[in-house]
Design a protein around this motif. Sequence first.
Motif, PDB file in Angstrom:
ATOM      1  N   GLU A   1      -9.817 -28.371  39.245  1.00  0.00           N
ATOM      2  CA  GLU A   1     -10.233 -27.726  40.596  1.00  0.00           C
ATOM      3  C   GLU A   1      -9.988 -26.203  40.895  1.00  0.00           C
ATOM      4  O   GLU A   1     -10.256 -25.584  41.973  1.00  0.00           O
ATOM      5  CB  GLU A   1      -9.656 -28.412  42.090  1.00  0.00           C
ATOM      6  CG  GLU A   1     -10.064 -29.936  41.706  1.00  0.00           C
ATOM      7  CD  GLU A   1      -9.575 -30.825  42.922  1.00  0.00           C
ATOM      8  OE1 GLU A   1      -8.699 -30.148  43.903  1.00  0.00           O
ATOM      9  OE2 GLU A   1      -9.744 -31.968  42.830  1.00  0.00           O
ATOM     10  N   VAL A   2      -9.242 -25.900  39.687  1.00  0.00           N
ATOM     11  CA  VAL A   2      -8.464 -24.278  40.093  1.00  0.00           C
ATOM     12  C   VAL A   2      -9.929 -23.374  39.305  1.00  0.00           C
ATOM     13  O   VAL A   2     -10.452 -23.676  38.395  1.00  0.00           O
ATOM     14  CB  VAL A   2      -7.517 -24.059  38.976  1.00  0.00           C
ATOM     15  CG1 VAL A   2      -6.974 -22.653  39.163  1.00  0.00           C
ATOM     16  CG2 VAL A   2      -6.319 -25.037  39.735  1.00  0.00           C
ATOM     17  N   THR A   3     -10.325 -22.540  40.406  1.00  0.00           N
ATOM     18  CA  THR A   3     -11.312 -21.651  39.899  1.00  0.00           C
ATOM     19  C   THR A   3     -11.115 -20.131  40.049  1.00  0.00           C
ATOM     20  O   THR A   3      -9.973 -20.145  40.774  1.00  0.00           O
ATOM     21  CB  THR A   3     -12.626 -21.821  40.812  1.00  0.00           C
ATOM     22  OG1 THR A   3     -12.287 -21.941  42.416  1.00  0.00           O
ATOM     23  CG2 THR A   3     -13.189 -23.400  40.695  1.00  0.00           C
ATOM     24  N   LEU A   4     -11.851 -19.300  39.499  1.00  0.00           N
ATOM     25  CA  LEU A   4     -11.461 -17.922  39.469  1.00  0.00           C
ATOM     26  C   LEU A   4     -12.646 -17.310  40.479  1.00  0.00           C
ATOM     27  O   LEU A   4     -13.723 -17.849  40.662  1.00  0.00           O
ATOM     28  CB  LEU A   4     -11.673 -17.269  38.082  1.00  0.00           C
ATOM     29  CG  LEU A   4     -10.524 -17.649  37.334  1.00  0.00           C
ATOM     30  CD1 LEU A   4     -10.911 -17.002  35.919  1.00  0.00           C
ATOM     31  CD2 LEU A   4      -9.236 -17.294  37.665  1.00  0.00           C
ATOM     32  N   GLY A   5     -12.220 -16.127  41.153  1.00  0.00           N
ATOM     33  CA  GLY A   5     -13.195 -15.617  42.057  1.00  0.00           C
ATOM     34  C   GLY A   5     -12.501 -14.651  43.129  1.00  0.00           C
ATOM     35  O   GLY A   5     -11.415 -15.071  43.513  1.00  0.00           O
ATOM     36  N   ILE A   6     -13.398 -13.874  43.825  1.00  0.00           N
ATOM     37  CA  ILE A   6     -12.707 -12.817  44.756  1.00  0.00           C
ATOM     38  C   ILE A   6     -12.511 -13.586  46.100  1.00  0.00           C
ATOM     39  O   ILE A   6     -11.811 -13.169  46.906  1.00  0.00           O
ATOM     40  CB  ILE A   6     -13.648 -11.644  45.069  1.00  0.00           C
ATOM     41  CG1 ILE A   6     -15.090 -12.228  45.338  1.00  0.00           C
ATOM     42  CG2 ILE A   6     -13.851 -10.677  43.785  1.00  0.00           C
ATOM     43  CD1 ILE A   6     -15.723 -10.887  45.843  1.00  0.00           C
ATOM     44  N   GLU A   7     -13.049 -14.749  46.211  1.00  0.00           N
ATOM     45  CA  GLU A   7     -12.810 -15.603  47.382  1.00  0.00           C
ATOM     46  C   GLU A   7     -11.355 -16.347  47.105  1.00  0.00           C
ATOM     47  O   GLU A   7     -11.036 -17.073  48.104  1.00  0.00           O
ATOM     48  CB  GLU A   7     -13.880 -16.618  47.456  1.00  0.00           C
ATOM     49  CG  GLU A   7     -14.211 -17.690  46.726  1.00  0.00           C
ATOM     50  CD  GLU A   7     -14.757 -17.477  45.380  1.00  0.00           C
ATOM     51  OE1 GLU A   7     -14.867 -18.345  44.592  1.00  0.00           O
ATOM     52  OE2 GLU A   7     -15.093 -16.268  45.018  1.00  0.00           O
TER      53      GLU A   7
ATOM     54  N   TYR B   1     -16.952 -17.242  34.619  1.00  0.00           N
ATOM     55  CA  TYR B   1     -15.541 -16.696  34.258  1.00  0.00           C
ATOM     56  C   TYR B   1     -15.941 -15.173  33.886  1.00  0.00           C
ATOM     57  O   TYR B   1     -15.942 -14.895  33.031  1.00  0.00           O
ATOM     58  CB  TYR B   1     -14.747 -17.149  33.302  1.00  0.00           C
ATOM     59  CG  TYR B   1     -14.252 -18.841  33.514  1.00  0.00           C
ATOM     60  CD1 TYR B   1     -13.456 -18.996  34.817  1.00  0.00           C
ATOM     61  CD2 TYR B   1     -14.570 -19.755  32.842  1.00  0.00           C
ATOM     62  CE1 TYR B   1     -13.156 -20.421  35.061  1.00  0.00           C
ATOM     63  CE2 TYR B   1     -14.062 -21.187  33.029  1.00  0.00           C
ATOM     64  CZ  TYR B   1     -13.319 -21.173  34.365  1.00  0.00           C
ATOM     65  OH  TYR B   1     -12.960 -22.658  34.493  1.00  0.00           O
ATOM     66  N   SER B   2     -15.358 -14.330  34.987  1.00  0.00           N
ATOM     67  CA  SER B   2     -15.944 -12.958  34.917  1.00  0.00           C
ATOM     68  C   SER B   2     -14.677 -12.180  34.027  1.00  0.00           C
ATOM     69  O   SER B   2     -13.499 -12.049  34.464  1.00  0.00           O
ATOM     70  CB  SER B   2     -15.830 -12.238  36.072  1.00  0.00           C
ATOM     71  OG  SER B   2     -15.974 -10.808  36.198  1.00  0.00           O
ATOM     72  N   PRO B   3     -15.195 -11.631  32.745  1.00  0.00           N
ATOM     73  CA  PRO B   3     -14.140 -10.577  31.961  1.00  0.00           C
ATOM     74  C   PRO B   3     -13.531  -9.566  32.890  1.00  0.00           C
ATOM     75  O   PRO B   3     -12.604  -9.230  32.679  1.00  0.00           O
ATOM     76  CB  PRO B   3     -15.072 -10.189  30.861  1.00  0.00           C
ATOM     77  CG  PRO B   3     -16.222 -11.467  30.655  1.00  0.00           C
ATOM     78  CD  PRO B   3     -16.310 -11.787  32.284  1.00  0.00           C
ATOM     79  N   SER B   4     -14.307  -9.194  33.793  1.00  0.00           N
ATOM     80  CA  SER B   4     -13.885  -7.810  34.583  1.00  0.00           C
ATOM     81  C   SER B   4     -12.865  -8.175  35.539  1.00  0.00           C
ATOM     82  O   SER B   4     -11.698  -7.453  35.455  1.00  0.00           O
ATOM     83  CB  SER B   4     -15.050  -7.150  35.336  1.00  0.00           C
ATOM     84  OG  SER B   4     -15.673  -8.240  36.218  1.00  0.00           O
ATOM     85  N   LEU B   5     -12.928  -9.486  36.030  1.00  0.00           N
ATOM     86  CA  LEU B   5     -11.882 -10.036  36.949  1.00  0.00           C
ATOM     87  C   LEU B   5     -10.818 -10.191  36.135  1.00  0.00           C
ATOM     88  O   LEU B   5      -9.494  -9.907  36.539  1.00  0.00           O
ATOM     89  CB  LEU B   5     -12.255 -11.558  37.840  1.00  0.00           C
ATOM     90  CG  LEU B   5     -13.256 -11.298  38.859  1.00  0.00           C
ATOM     91  CD1 LEU B   5     -13.486 -12.437  39.418  1.00  0.00           C
ATOM     92  CD2 LEU B   5     -12.606 -10.151  39.817  1.00  0.00           C
ATOM     93  N   ILE B   6     -11.102 -10.831  34.980  1.00  0.00           N
ATOM     94  CA  ILE B   6      -9.576 -11.166  34.132  1.00  0.00           C
ATOM     95  C   ILE B   6      -8.994  -9.870  33.756  1.00  0.00           C
ATOM     96  O   ILE B   6      -7.720  -9.735  33.496  1.00  0.00           O
ATOM     97  CB  ILE B   6     -10.040 -12.078  32.889  1.00  0.00           C
ATOM     98  CG1 ILE B   6     -10.668 -13.297  33.638  1.00  0.00           C
ATOM     99  CG2 ILE B   6      -9.118 -12.327  31.936  1.00  0.00           C
ATOM    100  CD1 ILE B   6      -9.626 -14.409  33.991  1.00  0.00           C
ATOM    101  N   LYS B   7      -9.736  -9.068  33.250  1.00  0.00           N
ATOM    102  CA  LYS B   7      -9.159  -7.646  32.915  1.00  0.00           C
ATOM    103  C   LYS B   7      -8.259  -6.791  34.088  1.00  0.00           C
ATOM    104  O   LYS B   7      -7.234  -6.502  33.684  1.00  0.00           O
ATOM    105  CB  LYS B   7     -10.378  -6.654  32.428  1.00  0.00           C
ATOM    106  CG  LYS B   7     -10.838  -6.899  31.174  1.00  0.00           C
ATOM    107  CD  LYS B   7     -12.150  -6.006  30.738  1.00  0.00           C
ATOM    108  CE  LYS B   7     -12.808  -6.523  29.672  1.00  0.00           C
ATOM    109  NZ  LYS B   7     -14.038  -5.548  29.228  1.00  0.00           N
TER     110      LYS B   7
ATOM    111  N   LEU C   1      -9.907 -11.801  24.384  1.00  0.00           N
ATOM    112  CA  LEU C   1      -9.268 -10.799  25.506  1.00  0.00           C
ATOM    113  C   LEU C   1      -7.940 -11.189  25.988  1.00  0.00           C
ATOM    114  O   LEU C   1      -7.185 -10.375  25.888  1.00  0.00           O
ATOM    115  CB  LEU C   1     -10.442 -10.989  26.873  1.00  0.00           C
ATOM    116  CG  LEU C   1      -9.658 -10.161  27.906  1.00  0.00           C
ATOM    117  CD1 LEU C   1      -9.714  -8.808  27.710  1.00  0.00           C
ATOM    118  CD2 LEU C   1     -10.715 -10.525  29.148  1.00  0.00           C
ATOM    119  N   LEU C   2      -7.814 -12.451  25.924  1.00  0.00           N
ATOM    120  CA  LEU C   2      -6.298 -12.680  26.450  1.00  0.00           C
ATOM    121  C   LEU C   2      -5.395 -12.647  25.521  1.00  0.00           C
ATOM    122  O   LEU C   2      -4.107 -12.164  25.658  1.00  0.00           O
ATOM    123  CB  LEU C   2      -6.177 -14.558  26.888  1.00  0.00           C
ATOM    124  CG  LEU C   2      -7.316 -14.753  28.091  1.00  0.00           C
ATOM    125  CD1 LEU C   2      -6.926 -16.116  28.155  1.00  0.00           C
ATOM    126  CD2 LEU C   2      -6.608 -13.945  29.333  1.00  0.00           C
ATOM    127  N   SER C   3      -5.830 -12.667  24.226  1.00  0.00           N
ATOM    128  CA  SER C   3      -4.776 -12.669  22.915  1.00  0.00           C
ATOM    129  C   SER C   3      -4.531 -11.315  22.705  1.00  0.00           C
ATOM    130  O   SER C   3      -3.345 -10.804  22.045  1.00  0.00           O
ATOM    131  CB  SER C   3      -5.641 -12.982  21.503  1.00  0.00           C
ATOM    132  OG  SER C   3      -5.802 -14.546  21.937  1.00  0.00           O
TER     133      SER C   3
END
Length: 549
Positions: A141-147, A190-196, A226-228
């Motif tokens: 249930e864990v998600t990524l996002g600006i909200e 899953y946004s690369p820009s958010l992760i960056k 990217l994470l690596s």
Amino acid sequence: MDSGVELKFRSTSQCCECGPQKSPALCSAISATSICANCFDMSVTPGTRYHTLLNSNEPPDESELTFVRSVASTVDASLEYLDHEIANLPENMKRLEEKRASLLSYRVRNNAILSLLRWIPPELLREIFSWTMPLLEGAAEVTLGIEQTPWMLTQISSRWRAVTFSTPSLWSHIFIDYRHSHINPDPSTYSPSLIKAQLDYAQKLKIHFYGSQGIDLRPQIDMFKLLSQHSSRWEELSVGLTAEMVPILMTLRDRIPSLRRLWIQWSTVEDQSGVHSIDCFQPASSLVDIGIFNEYRFVPVLLPVHQLTRYDIDCQLEEHIRVLKQTPNVIEARIDVTFDEEAWSDSLETVDLLRLRRLYISPAGALKYFKVPSLEELALDFSGEDILSLVRSLLDRSSCSLRRLCLQSPTAHTAIESLQYCPSLTELLILHDDGSRRDEINALISALTLPNYPGGLALAPQLRLISFGCDYESYLDYEAYLKMLQSRRGAENCALKSAALLIVDGLKPESETVRSLHTLRQEGLDFLLLEGVRARDEMLPWDYSTLWT
């Protein structure tokens, strides 16, 4: 105070909107020092102190509070007048409601100046913000996002935004799960820009990444690459590997100096295809906590075994022995013996784990290959073996004194005999997940009840904690459980201080029983009653599993 606002008090005969036809009696709803809403000028001169307070989160000085409160009082009176007008002049409803909404908004902004939130120091805000972070137990249930937190915190005010961006710990957890496509319909979101951005705001990183063969692998590989690139800042890594991710992982050798905790699992048997071993973690100088769930077949992972303090692996007994005899510092171990197709050889050497304090082992027959002089806590899965003789042999061989014993679906006889043989035990935890043994569990509850135990003596009067957890459908006799707690709490020679009843599924206690259990809590018993997912999460550490996996 240079307020920049005038509170204009006019007579009703001069009122531009009320008109000369309005008598003073019509304004009886407001005080003599107030004015009607139509005559209240809300304009504020830009650049003044009051304009600054209205349009920022800056706290007011003590000398400014009287003025702010006077404005609030005037607005309240005007709102009262409008309420009177709305009630008596339906034809003006729309105009008056719009005016009232404007005044309400103005009052909220004015009162915000007095809010205690403006005085909360940044360090306290950081602590509060940390408690808003999502838990990882409900992983799907864990998600990524600006909200989501922490991004959501940056949208409240400039002050909150500054505090959030300057708190690296809020950005340290990165959770990406490609397995649950039914929950996240488009995993490519899953946004690369958010992760960056998150990688930039964080210092140390706790990475949870789970790949899947069932969807497009390219976005997964790109994200893991990217994470690596930031592996030097990894403190924790929980990874569900696919075969395609292993080559990337292998490039991290000598690039994970901060990694302290590691969990590896495989989603499918195909994910292990062609993978013969993993050796990138052997030089990890900070790695002390290791967990590997092979499930389908054993894949060797080379580790800095001499520095490990926690060990959790499923593999052949011979492999366990080979690794553990090189781990002088291990304090907690989950030894899950799997993939053994032949009987264990009597020639296998006994391993001395001199510092081990907490142990889960399955099957229990493997106990005979270990010596644990510092052992304090033991968890066992009852599997029909002669557990009593195995435990006795372990304790005699090791000369240790158990303080805590966790048994999964034991017979009443096994639990009772264990309590009698180990007078040092102060904590008993029973995990129940076998409906065929409901009578055994209830027989144990009866034996723990005073004065039901033969001879009128208390069974294990030294127990300070007694906990029961039902992992699937519950078959406990709740009234008997309540009676057991009440009897031990009322006995002078019993030490019971804490108890827990955890029910994942099945019948729940009657409301009257629950009230009586809460009465015990009010009388001083440290009692925990949980149901559903929260109960399951609470039970996980009983056999030294970890919540973060």
